[in-house]
Motif scaffolding. Structure first.
Motif, short mmCIF file in Angstrom:
data_model
loop_
_atom_site.label_atom_id
_atom_site.label_comp_id
_atom_site.label_asym_id
_atom_site.label_seq_id
_atom_site.Cartn_x
_atom_site.Cartn_y
_atom_site.Cartn_z
N ASP A 164 21.72 2.30 31.51
CA ASP A 164 22.77 1.86 31.48
C ASP A 164 22.50 0.03 31.70
OD1 ASP A 164 24.33 4.12 31.68
OD2 ASP A 164 24.36 3.87 34.05
N LEU A 165 21.36 -0.19 31.65
CA LEU A 165 21.21 -1.92 31.76
C LEU A 165 20.34 -2.23 30.37
CD1 LEU A 165 19.96 -1.98 35.17
CD2 LEU A 165 22.07 -3.00 34.43
N GLY A 166 20.36 -1.22 29.33
CA GLY A 166 19.62 -1.27 28.23
C GLY A 166 18.12 -1.11 28.15
N LEU A 167 17.61 -0.60 29.11
CA LEU A 167 16.01 -0.35 29.17
C LEU A 167 15.87 1.13 28.71
CD1 LEU A 167 15.37 -1.57 32.86
CD2 LEU A 167 15.15 -2.60 30.59
N ASP A 168 14.87 1.14 28.06
CA ASP A 168 14.41 2.48 27.43
C ASP A 168 13.67 3.28 28.26
OD1 ASP A 168 14.48 4.62 25.55
OD2 ASP A 168 12.94 3.65 24.32
N ARG A 169 13.77 3.42 29.65
CA ARG A 169 13.11 3.92 30.58
C ARG A 169 13.75 4.73 31.47
NH1 ARG A 169 10.17 -0.98 33.20
NH2 ARG A 169 8.98 0.71 34.54
N ASP A 170 13.41 5.87 31.81
CA ASP A 170 14.15 6.66 33.18
C ASP A 170 13.97 6.14 34.44
OD1 ASP A 170 14.89 8.76 31.19
OD2 ASP A 170 13.21 9.90 31.58
N GLY A 171 15.04 6.08 34.96
CA GLY A 171 14.92 5.53 36.40
C GLY A 171 16.03 4.76 36.94
N THR A 172 15.75 4.20 38.06
CA THR A 172 16.81 3.32 38.74
C THR A 172 16.24 1.91 38.82
OG1 THR A 172 17.77 5.14 39.89
CG2 THR A 172 18.43 2.95 40.53
N VAL A 173 17.21 0.98 38.58
CA VAL A 173 16.79 -0.48 38.92
C VAL A 173 17.85 -0.77 40.14
CG1 VAL A 173 17.04 -2.83 37.78
CG2 VAL A 173 16.40 -0.85 36.45
N SER A 230 14.12 11.45 37.39
CA SER A 230 12.83 11.59 37.63
C SER A 230 11.90 10.24 37.69
CB SER A 230 12.05 12.47 36.69
OG SER A 230 12.06 12.03 35.25
N GLY A 231 12.21 9.22 36.98
CA GLY A 231 11.62 8.04 36.80
C GLY A 231 11.51 7.41 38.16
N GLY A 232 12.61 7.45 39.09
CA GLY A 232 12.43 6.92 40.37
C GLY A 232 12.97 5.45 40.26
N VAL A 233 12.71 4.59 41.32
CA VAL A 233 13.20 3.35 41.36
C VAL A 233 12.04 2.40 40.60
CG1 VAL A 233 13.54 1.11 42.78
CG2 VAL A 233 14.17 3.39 43.58
N LEU A 234 12.58 1.66 39.39
CA LEU A 234 11.70 0.88 38.48
C LEU A 234 11.32 -0.40 38.94
CD1 LEU A 234 13.24 2.15 35.22
CD2 LEU A 234 11.10 3.22 36.28
N GLY A 235 12.42 -0.91 39.66
CA GLY A 235 12.18 -2.33 40.12
C GLY A 235 13.40 -2.93 40.58
N ILE A 236 13.63 -4.17 40.71
CA ILE A 236 14.56 -4.74 41.23
C ILE A 236 15.21 -5.86 40.26
CG2 ILE A 236 13.34 -6.40 42.61
CD1 ILE A 236 15.70 -6.62 44.83
N ALA A 237 16.26 -6.07 40.07
CA ALA A 237 16.72 -7.03 39.21
C ALA A 237 16.55 -8.57 39.83
CB ALA A 237 18.05 -6.87 38.80
N ASP A 238 15.83 -9.23 39.06
CA ASP A 238 15.59 -10.74 39.34
C ASP A 238 16.87 -11.52 40.15
OD1 ASP A 238 13.77 -13.09 39.06
OD2 ASP A 238 15.57 -14.09 38.19
N ASP A 239 18.07 -11.23 39.58
CA ASP A 239 19.21 -12.04 40.26
C ASP A 239 19.39 -11.21 41.47
OD1 ASP A 239 19.60 -13.53 38.13
OD2 ASP A 239 21.26 -12.38 37.15
N THR A 240 19.14 -9.87 41.73
CA THR A 240 19.36 -9.35 43.11
C THR A 240 18.31 -9.84 43.96
OG1 THR A 240 20.31 -7.39 41.86
CG2 THR A 240 19.57 -7.11 44.09
N LEU A 241 17.24 -9.96 43.62
CA LEU A 241 16.07 -10.58 44.68
C LEU A 241 16.63 -11.93 44.94
CD1 LEU A 241 13.54 -10.34 46.01
CD2 LEU A 241 12.57 -11.16 44.10
N GLU A 242 16.91 -12.77 44.04
CA GLU A 242 17.33 -14.12 44.45
C GLU A 242 18.51 -14.22 45.44
OE1 GLU A 242 16.97 -18.09 44.41
OE2 GLU A 242 15.56 -16.61 43.26
N PHE A 243 19.61 -13.29 45.00
CA PHE A 243 20.68 -13.30 46.03
C PHE A 243 20.28 -12.96 47.44
CE2 PHE A 243 23.72 -10.54 48.29
CZ PHE A 243 24.68 -11.40 48.61
N ALA A 244 19.31 -12.12 47.52
CA ALA A 244 18.95 -11.42 48.77
C ALA A 244 18.11 -12.66 49.61
CB ALA A 244 18.19 -10.47 48.86
N LEU A 245 17.41 -13.21 48.77
CA LEU A 245 16.38 -14.47 49.26
C LEU A 245 17.70 -15.51 49.97
CD1 LEU A 245 13.41 -14.69 46.65
CD2 LEU A 245 13.36 -13.94 49.23
N GLU A 246 18.59 -15.88 48.98
CA GLU A 246 19.38 -16.73 49.37
C GLU A 246 20.28 -16.60 50.68
OE1 GLU A 246 21.56 -18.18 45.93
OE2 GLU A 246 19.98 -18.61 44.91
N ALA A 247 20.63 -15.15 50.83
CA ALA A 247 21.52 -14.70 51.95
C ALA A 247 20.77 -14.54 53.04
CB ALA A 247 22.02 -13.39 51.48
#
Length: 161
Positions: A43-52, A6-23
């Protein structure tokens, strides 16, 4: 694994954004195109509902030019955990074109990055093309070796479907 809570998309991982900018910079002056994949925040160690957003999936056979990028949708793998799309605008315009809006139907967040592909050269949009907030999160990305654990027989089977 619980991907879409139910939390939806919480954000984008910093490394993922950096990859997309470089690509996007490496693809310039042509457009860059990919699909955003997500991982459950817990699964990423965040205590929040949703997707990263943790990955950018580039589809084989994608063609691009300075004006557009085209994906062969029949080559998108099932179960790709896609939560949206990402593509570049080599002209630097950080808003969706009319053509972009026709592709925003799949997923809940769509990112446009623009030249010169620096940290502030991107914007997120909802499926209707309205600007939306997308936090950049400093998380450790999971090793997803299983995603790359395939051989030619797996590729052939996927293409036959």
């Amino acid at each position: 694994m619980r991907l879409f809570r139910s939390g939806g998309v919480l954000g984008i991982a910093d490394d993922t954004l950096e990859f997309a900018l470089e690509a996007s910079d490496e693809t310039h002056p042509n457009e860059y195109m990919g699909f955003l994949r997500g991982t459950d925040a817990r699964d990423l160690g965040l205590d929040r509902d949703g997707t990263v957003i943790t990955d950018v999936l580039v589809i084989p056979g994608t063609t691009s030019s300075p004006e557009s990028a085209t994906v062969r949708e029949n080559l998108i793998p099932n179960g790709s955990r896609a939560v949206g799309s990402i593509h570049s605008h080599p002209n630097g315009v950080l808003r969706p074109s009319n053509q972009d809006l026709t592709t925003f139907h799949a997923g809940s967040v769509h990112v446009i990055v623009g030249a010169p592909y620096e940290r502030d050269c991107w914007r997120a949009f909802d499926p209707d093309g309205e600007p939306t907030e997308l936090d950049v999160l400093d998380v450790d990305l999971p090793d997803d070796d299983a995603f790359f654990d395939f051989d030619q027989s797996d590729i052939d089977a996927e293409l036959r479907e």
